[in-house]
Motif scaffolding. Sequence first.
Motif, short mmCIF file in Angstrom:
data_model
loop_
_atom_site.label_atom_id
_atom_site.label_comp_id
_atom_site.label_asym_id
_atom_site.label_seq_id
_atom_site.Cartn_x
_atom_site.Cartn_y
_atom_site.Cartn_z
N UNK A 143 0.87 -1.18 0.00
CA UNK A 143 0.00 0.00 0.00
C UNK A 143 0.90 1.23 0.00
N UNK A 144 0.72 2.14 -0.97
CA UNK A 144 1.59 3.31 -1.12
C UNK A 144 1.08 4.47 -0.27
N UNK A 145 2.03 5.16 0.37
CA UNK A 145 1.73 6.38 1.12
C UNK A 145 2.74 7.45 0.73
N UNK A 146 2.36 8.70 0.94
CA UNK A 146 3.20 9.82 0.50
C UNK A 146 4.27 10.20 1.51
N UNK A 147 4.02 9.96 2.79
CA UNK A 147 4.96 10.44 3.82
C UNK A 147 5.04 9.44 4.96
N UNK A 148 6.06 9.59 5.78
CA UNK A 148 6.23 8.73 6.95
C UNK A 148 5.10 8.95 7.95
N UNK A 149 4.59 10.19 8.03
CA UNK A 149 3.48 10.47 8.96
C UNK A 149 2.24 9.67 8.56
N UNK A 150 1.93 9.66 7.25
CA UNK A 150 0.78 8.88 6.77
C UNK A 150 0.99 7.40 7.05
N UNK A 151 2.21 6.95 6.85
CA UNK A 151 2.53 5.54 7.06
C UNK A 151 2.37 5.14 8.53
N UNK A 152 2.84 6.00 9.43
CA UNK A 152 2.69 5.73 10.86
C UNK A 152 1.23 5.65 11.26
N UNK A 153 0.42 6.60 10.74
CA UNK A 153 -1.01 6.60 11.07
C UNK A 153 -1.69 5.34 10.55
N UNK A 154 -1.30 4.90 9.34
CA UNK A 154 -1.89 3.69 8.76
C UNK A 154 -1.55 2.47 9.60
N UNK A 155 -0.30 2.38 10.08
CA UNK A 155 0.10 1.25 10.90
C UNK A 155 -0.64 1.27 12.24
N UNK A 156 -0.73 2.44 12.83
CA UNK A 156 -1.41 2.57 14.12
C UNK A 156 -2.90 2.26 14.00
N UNK A 157 -3.50 2.67 12.86
CA UNK A 157 -4.93 2.46 12.67
C UNK A 157 -5.29 1.09 12.12
N UNK A 158 -4.29 0.28 11.80
CA UNK A 158 -4.56 -1.07 11.31
C UNK A 158 -4.84 -1.16 9.83
N UNK A 159 -4.57 -0.06 9.07
CA UNK A 159 -4.79 -0.10 7.63
C UNK A 159 -3.73 -0.95 6.93
N UNK A 160 -2.57 -1.10 7.55
CA UNK A 160 -1.54 -2.01 7.06
C UNK A 160 -1.06 -2.85 8.24
N UNK A 161 -0.48 -3.99 7.92
CA UNK A 161 0.03 -4.88 8.97
C UNK A 161 1.47 -4.56 9.34
N UNK A 162 2.23 -4.06 8.35
CA UNK A 162 3.66 -3.82 8.57
C UNK A 162 4.12 -2.69 7.67
N UNK A 163 5.32 -2.16 7.97
CA UNK A 163 5.93 -1.15 7.11
C UNK A 163 7.32 -1.62 6.72
#
Length: 710
Positions: free
Chosen positions: A176-196
Amino acid sequence: MALKKTDRMVMMIFCVLIFLAAAGAVFAEDTAKTSLPTVIRVGWYENKNFQEMDPNGYRRGYEYEYLQEMARYGGWRYEYVNGSREECLKMLQEGRVDVVGGLFYTETAARSFDFVKYETDETYTILAVNAKDGRYTMDGWEGFDGMRIGVIPVWKNHLYKLHDYAAERGILFTTVDYKSIDELERALKGGDVDAILMGEADIIPPNTKIIAQFAPSKRYFVTRLGGGDMKNALIFAMEQIRRFKPDFKAQLEKKYLEDSDGIILAFTEEEARFLKETPTLRVTLPSFRKPMMYKENGEYRGIAIDILKELEARLGVRFEYIEALNQLEAVKMVSTGSADILSNIYYDYGWAEKNGLLLSRPYLDLDYAAITRIDYIQNSGNPKAAAVKGYLFSQNYVQKNYREEEIAWYNSEEECVDAVRNGEADICFVNSYVAGTYLQNYKYKNLYASVINYSHGLSLSLPHGGRREMLLMSVLDKGISAIGKNKTSAIIAVNTMVTRHTMSAGEIIMRDPMISLSVAGISVAVIVSVLAIYVIIRNNRRKNIEVQRAEQASQRDTMTGLYNRSYFESEVSARLGAEENHEAAFLMIDLDDFKMINDTLGHLYGDHVLILFAAKMREVFGTDNLLCRMGGDEFAAFLPRIKSYQEVLALAEALKASFIKDIGGRAPSSCSIGISLCPEDGGTFNDLYKAADSALYAAKKSGKGKISAA
């Protein structure tokens, strides 16, 4: 007037030295014609932590500092040519730059560029999950199937390594592509992705745990294909760094690459129960030498010991150390069950299999150096090699490169080094950290070390066995991974920074007589200048000293050595006229409650405080700015070139903090500061003085230890 006898002698020496200096300069110039250019063109591209610009426009980064250190040994300076990474590599191929840094080794790249022999850094690709996510454990790849993995553009270079890792293990995943590390962190915390997915050198987000670490990649400097002279010069410089500063890479990694202290270990229930039921583990110590492993005042110390201590903390166990005479005895102790873990063993699967042992992942990489006598370097013939009995290195390297009759066997590395020093042997081999420790000792001043093309990892080892050994190896691997190479680098730095070796004059001459002659010529020129000055001013010395004293008395405050008010005013006025196109700052500084110091602790102590404060001003403001004692406890500073008010404010804060720290609790120790700026608050001495004095009054009125601007 006839010259005195002593003057005639001095003039004769003067003429001889001038001749020698001229000869040295001509010889040096001749040599320079055949050497590399003194300016090396570097292809510069932005690469976070490795090559970047700070807010003030200065270059910084891991590879930048590496280049600067190499220049010390190569005697060159750099011209930086900016571009993208691809543009820099194209310029290198076209000959418009000489070197580019930060290239990972691949067979394809090796067909286009010459890789400088030694890597600058090694990094892993990692997978991290939410720290509270109990579904995944370290290297538990069987459970990774179907994982959703978040990536951002800057980390996509790790994606092909993930594909290889997954293909080898039969794992399917989606990205799953994200634009920034902040978006990536939020996705991981919210369960939108399993890992980074990221690189080991990247900033690891908080509250995450690493579950996989794979695909080590090495970075190198590269030169133009076929550019042998440039490549060899860089190799030589890097060898000198490895020899004289074995902790250099460790310091850079600690400074620029994210440490892994925050990694959270994920044990299975069975592993956690095993650790709880096994509070103590017996570890063999098969060899003792600084800085790797040694005993001091009854306590075990060294790089390997500190790594073991870190491993203890990560696993929550205690290691009981058992000394062994050598590696062979240590292997026997582990194989017979009198020890649990074999430490400091070579990462060599063939040897491990032959001895019925399991190997952990390596916790340290070792380079090796050959130690010889300086006077042997120019000799010919077959060398006599000193080697340690029972060491795997002796089998893997010495016995493969020397005939048996050319090898002299000893019981320890120290005996080998002593044998070379005493002439019993011609060459021996130790790892580069140990080599640095020996060569910094004056006892070994007649020895010389050079890095050889041999390296290996150090691992922990266990005997093949049942479930217990499998669990122990699993937790050891996880613990080593959690320590990470950056923490390891910090340990190396602490243990090696005191073992740096400085080349003796004889060694420098032996290594490079041409450069030595140039240095000698310069030194002679300096001596000639001193003698010339002596002849010219000897008879007038007293008069000149008196003139200097009178001049200094007219410029300086006698107690602090800072400028007095009258000279300060004239110099500031002159600078303002010369620097009218530049921003400047004027600071008025007053010591708070100075009268109380004089009244309670005496005038002598008060004088001590004034002298100390003047020293602090020199330390903080440096020599390029004008500093003055206006009178009493009042001081001033003029900064003729500034970039911003924030820069001035930072210096003022530093002065205030430094003064408080040094005086401590013995007396009131704060100062108040008023600041005016040119041209905003005026363009003359009087304008800036009045504005800064008014600001100082406002600062003191608002309380002690304040800073105020006009």
